[in-house]
Design an enzyme around this catalytic site. Structure first.
Site, short mmCIF file in Angstrom:
data_model
loop_
_atom_site.label_atom_id
_atom_site.label_comp_id
_atom_site.label_asym_id
_atom_site.label_seq_id
_atom_site.Cartn_x
_atom_site.Cartn_y
_atom_site.Cartn_z
N GLU A 74 38.01 -0.58 34.61
CA GLU A 74 37.31 0.09 35.70
C GLU A 74 36.17 0.91 35.11
OE1 GLU A 74 39.28 2.90 38.62
OE2 GLU A 74 40.38 1.03 38.96
N MET A 95 58.28 1.63 46.79
CA MET A 95 58.43 2.28 48.10
C MET A 95 58.40 3.80 47.92
SD MET A 95 58.61 1.65 51.31
CE MET A 95 59.25 0.09 51.93
N GLY A 96 57.28 4.31 47.39
CA GLY A 96 57.06 5.76 47.37
C GLY A 96 56.31 6.15 48.63
N SER A 98 47.12 0.66 43.34
CA SER A 98 47.77 1.61 42.42
C SER A 98 46.86 1.84 41.21
CB SER A 98 49.15 1.12 42.04
OG SER A 98 49.08 -0.14 41.40
N ARG A 99 47.03 1.04 40.18
CA ARG A 99 46.14 1.09 39.02
C ARG A 99 45.86 -0.35 38.60
NH1 ARG A 99 45.38 5.44 40.50
NH2 ARG A 99 45.63 7.44 39.43
N HIS A 101 37.80 1.95 43.80
CA HIS A 101 38.84 2.99 43.66
C HIS A 101 38.62 4.12 44.68
CE1 HIS A 101 41.76 4.89 40.51
NE2 HIS A 101 42.01 5.37 41.73
C1 DGY Z 1 45.33 8.90 42.85
O1 DGY Z 1 45.59 9.84 43.59
O2 DGY Z 1 46.05 8.60 41.89
C2 DGY Z 1 44.07 8.14 43.12
O3 DGY Z 1 43.99 6.99 42.36
C3 DGY Z 1 42.85 9.00 42.92
O4 DGY Z 1 42.38 9.38 44.18
#
Ligand code: DGY
Length: 330
Positions: free
Chosen positions: A268, A156-157, A238-239, A287
């Site tokens: 990726e 929750m950021g 996120s990633r 992305h």
């Molecule tokens: C971020 O801000 O971390 C995004 O993945 C790149 O736009």
């Protein structure tokens, strides 16, 4: 007049470049393909500052080869490409761009959630391939109902909060798990805090918004996916590496969960022959979470201002390692 030298590792909005050029001698990597690690090392070797991108790996050996570097300015909120401890140890300020991209990224989280739930991409493809032969069928193309369902937020950021708020607009119940509990958000929006296992088990949609760190690397694996409802949909902006890709493929292929909407992937870019691309219950985007004109321009301008402030020996608007201020006596 002496001007510091800075390297910008990718094309950005022209007004952000102009802003940097007022205070620095600028060199710009000319290609869309990122510099290789060797090329990046060479490019930064004589630089005072650099404006960098999520694909540029910044580690100890690279920093050793760039002894003049005082400022790094990342055009992103995620910092997993940077060894922050190594930068801090060398008293290098590291800027980043939180906030300005939260709303556009949350918009895309919802685009992915809705597209996966209501089979938007799959049915569009079906139409384009000439399969729409019956105008309407009461049992065709059934998907998951979004309104009234439960949205689970992991992390929750800023982006997690914006995604949760969009859930309220769809009459969803929102539960969340986060490193830090946020009672003020619970009071204001009615979000329910729960353990990660409860969020996984009770949500109809689980949306991931945690940074990639050693703690969150592959934190969604077989065990976690098996806790989710077979009707649930996983969304990740996120990633890619926060999910174990092999486990996710199994979960989607074998029906442990109903679908996934992914803006990020591990690895990726996704290899074109990856078996996940053959599955209909996954939507994969390249992305592009923050890729609206307005957000990207704001990110570039903020990153440029961070860079210039650092080069001028001033505090940045957004710094990822504020502890350097102390060692720099600022
Ligand atoms: C971020 O801000 O971390 C995004 O993945 C790149 O736009």
């Amino acid at each position: 007049m002496f001007k510091p030298r800075v390297y910008v590792t990718r094309q950005i909005f022209p007004d952000a470049l102009d802003l940097i050029e007022k205070s620095a001698e600028l060199e710009l990597w000319p290609d869309d393909e990122p510099p290789s690690p060797e090329q990046l090392k060479e490019a930064l070797s004589e630089m005072d500052g650099a404006l960098i991108n999520v694909m540029d790996r910044i580690d100890g050996p690279l920093l050793d080869a760039a002894p003049k570097l005082r400022v790094l300015s990342q055009v992103a909120v995620g910092l997993d490409n940077i060894d922050l401890a190594e930068a801090t140890r060398r008293e290098i300020m590291v800027g980043f761009t939180p906030g300005v991209l939260a709303k556009s990224t949350a918009d895309l989280a919802f685009a992915l959630l809705l597209a996966t739930a209501r089979r938007v991409v799959e049915s569009d493809k079906w139409v384009r391939e000439g399969n729409w032969k019956i105008s309407h069928h009461p049992m065709f193309w059934l998907g998951s109902e979004v309104n009234g369902s439960t949205l689970g937020i992991l992390g929750m950021g800023g982006i997690g909060l914006e995604t949760a708020k969009r859930g309220l607009g769809f009459d969803m119940k929102v539960m969340y798990h986060s490193r830090t509990r946020k009672p003020e958000l619970e009071a204001e929006y009615g979000f329910k805090y729960a353990s990660m296992n409860q969020v996984l088990a009770k949500s109809d949609f689980v949306s991931i918004h945690v940074p990639l760190t050693p703690e969150t690397h592959k934190f969604i694996g077989e065990k976690q996916l098996k806790k989710m409802k077979p009707t649930a949909i996983l969304v990740n902006l996120s990633r890619g590496a926060v999910i174990d890709t092999g486990a996710l493929y199994k979960a989607l292929n074998e029906g442990w969960i109903a679908g996934a909407g992914l803006d990020v992937f591990d690895p990726e870019p996704v290899p074109p022959d990856h078996p996940i691309l053959a599955l209909n219950n996954v939507v994969i985007l390249p992305h592009i979470g923050s890729a609206s004109n307005r957000s990207r321009r704001e990110m570039h301008l903020l990153a440029a201002r961070n860079l210039v402030a650092g080069l001028n020996g001033e505090r940045m608007e957004q710094i990822a390692n504020p502890e350097v201020y102390k060692s720099l006596g600022m």
